[in-house]
Scaffold this motif. Structure first.
Motif, PDB file in Angstrom:
ATOM      1  N   UNK A 194      11.818   6.408  -5.049  1.00  0.00           N
ATOM      2  CA  UNK A 194      10.452   5.965  -5.298  1.00  0.00           C
ATOM      3  C   UNK A 194      10.463   4.684  -6.093  1.00  0.00           C
ATOM      4  N   UNK A 195       9.293   4.022  -6.174  1.00  0.00           N
ATOM      5  CA  UNK A 195       9.175   2.794  -6.959  1.00  0.00           C
ATOM      6  C   UNK A 195       8.025   2.928  -7.945  1.00  0.00           C
ATOM      7  N   UNK A 196       8.206   2.296  -9.096  1.00  0.00           N
ATOM      8  CA  UNK A 196       7.195   2.241 -10.155  1.00  0.00           C
ATOM      9  C   UNK A 196       6.596   0.843 -10.150  1.00  0.00           C
ATOM     10  N   UNK A 197       5.287   0.751  -9.958  1.00  0.00           N
ATOM     11  CA  UNK A 197       4.621  -0.542  -9.819  1.00  0.00           C
ATOM     12  C   UNK A 197       3.565  -0.716 -10.900  1.00  0.00           C
ATOM     13  N   UNK A 198       3.775  -1.670 -11.784  1.00  0.00           N
ATOM     14  CA  UNK A 198       2.855  -1.939 -12.877  1.00  0.00           C
ATOM     15  C   UNK A 198       1.884  -3.038 -12.463  1.00  0.00           C
ATOM     16  N   UNK A 199       0.724  -3.069 -13.101  1.00  0.00           N
ATOM     17  CA  UNK A 199      -0.217  -4.153 -12.839  1.00  0.00           C
ATOM     18  C   UNK A 199       0.394  -5.469 -13.314  1.00  0.00           C
ATOM     19  N   UNK A 200       0.057  -6.584 -12.655  1.00  0.00           N
ATOM     20  CA  UNK A 200       0.613  -7.879 -13.067  1.00  0.00           C
ATOM     21  C   UNK A 200       0.236  -8.189 -14.515  1.00  0.00           C
ATOM     22  N   UNK A 201       1.198  -8.699 -15.255  1.00  0.00           N
ATOM     23  CA  UNK A 201       0.965  -8.979 -16.658  1.00  0.00           C
ATOM     24  C   UNK A 201       0.805 -10.480 -16.895  1.00  0.00           C
TER      25      UNK A 201
END
Length: 314
Positions: A113-120
């Motif tokens: 799986x992948x963990x995707x954060x909002x753009x910072x």
């Protein structure tokens, strides 16, 4: 009026319920320690009760590791424990093209799986965030764990954006660090997303309102104790779950609220107890002797371990 029951998924948890946000071990000279990473991963699964490992996140010092190092780390950990734990890797960046490329390489490396954060930093609006995260989900065949942590990114995921993202077949969960239980409850009530607490102090509160598990930094050093809260909750023993949760509070405070980043305090403890950790990379600085001693004393009190060895010089 009869309330509509929450829509829950019957599929197995795609990221693990008892997941550890694993640090990235380095050698004394600061190079990636793949052997140490494999040994730590085996320890976390076998001794720590973890059924999921999240690599290349904030705790894993993703801002200071290269794309090649991230891929090598995933391959090594999957080789070590991939048949016994779900391995998720962070693909977050402030560049949509870069994040999509990381998502594609994650599958090639064997991640589950992948963990995707909002753009910072650039702090895009909600429509831009939506398009960014959809682009990541479109770039991979792996399940996507959204990371909602506005304190770090400057950009929250609103409930409306989460509901729209939940329509994507590969968006399957949220690592929740938003400190907004009302928003979390609304999204859980209206979707089948698997909600994992990313805030140690909210592990049990989120479980109580329908959360599915946690992604824990403290699990690097006290995995069994963190897991025991989940076990008591699943055994329908709320009083015991609360007691176990409260017993962990001193360690949570020492590791996560000492004024020093959790990566630093966790590596100090791992080094002090002889587990793979190594130095941190700049701009982080290693914990001092006084803090390391306090951390070790607190860990010993919580886990009943023998007195840790002195901290390794790193």
């Amino acid at each position: 009026m009869t309330a509509t029951p929450p829509r829950r998924s019957s599929r197995p948890h795609p990221f693990g319920r008892a997941a550890c946000a694993m640090i990235t071990p380095f050698t004394a000279d600061g190079a990636l320690d793949l052997d140490g990473a494999q040994r730590l991963a085996v320890h976390l699964v076998d001794a720590g009760g973890c059924d999921g490992l999240v690599l290349n996140g904030t705790t894993g010092e993703a801002p200071t590791t290269s794309d090649e190092e991230k891929t090598e780390l995933v391959r090594a950990v999957v080789d070590a424990v991939g048949d016994r734990a779900r391995v998720t890797t962070g693909v977050g960046s402030a560049d949509t093209r870069h994040s999509a490329a990381l998502a594609r390489s994650a599958g090639t490396a064997g991640a589950h799986g992948v963990l995707a954060v909002t753009p910072y930093y650039s702090r895009p609006g909600q429509e831009a965030v939506l398009q960014h995260l959809r682009a990541i989900a479109d770039a991979t065949d792996l399940p996507v764990l959204l990371y909602d942590i506005p304190a770090r990114t400057g950009t929250p995921l609103t409930a409306e954006t989460l509901l729209r993202l939940a329509e994507h077949p590969r968006v399957q969960g949220v690592k929740d660090c938003a400190y907004d239980l009302l928003k979390s409850a609304r999204v859980m009530a209206e979707t089948g997303l698997a909600y994992s607490s990313g805030c140690e102090e909210l592990n049990l509160p989120l479980l109580a309102i329908g959360g599915s598990g946690y992604v824990s930094t403290v699990a690097n050093v006290a995995g069994r104790q963190v897991r025991s809260v989940l076990d008591a909750h699943e055994s329908s023993d709320p009083a015991e779950a609360a007691a176990r949760h409260l017993a962990l509070v001193p360690l949570i405070a020492a590791v996560m609220a000492s004024g020093t980043p959790g990566t630093v305090t966790t590596k100090a403890l791992l080094n002090a107890t002889g587990l793979p950790g190594g130095p941190v990379r700049g701009p982080l600085l290693a914990a001092g002797a006084e803090l390391t001693s306090h951390l070790a004393d607190t860990l010993r009190h919580i886990t009943g371990q023998e007195q840790p060895a002195p901290a390794l010089a790193v």
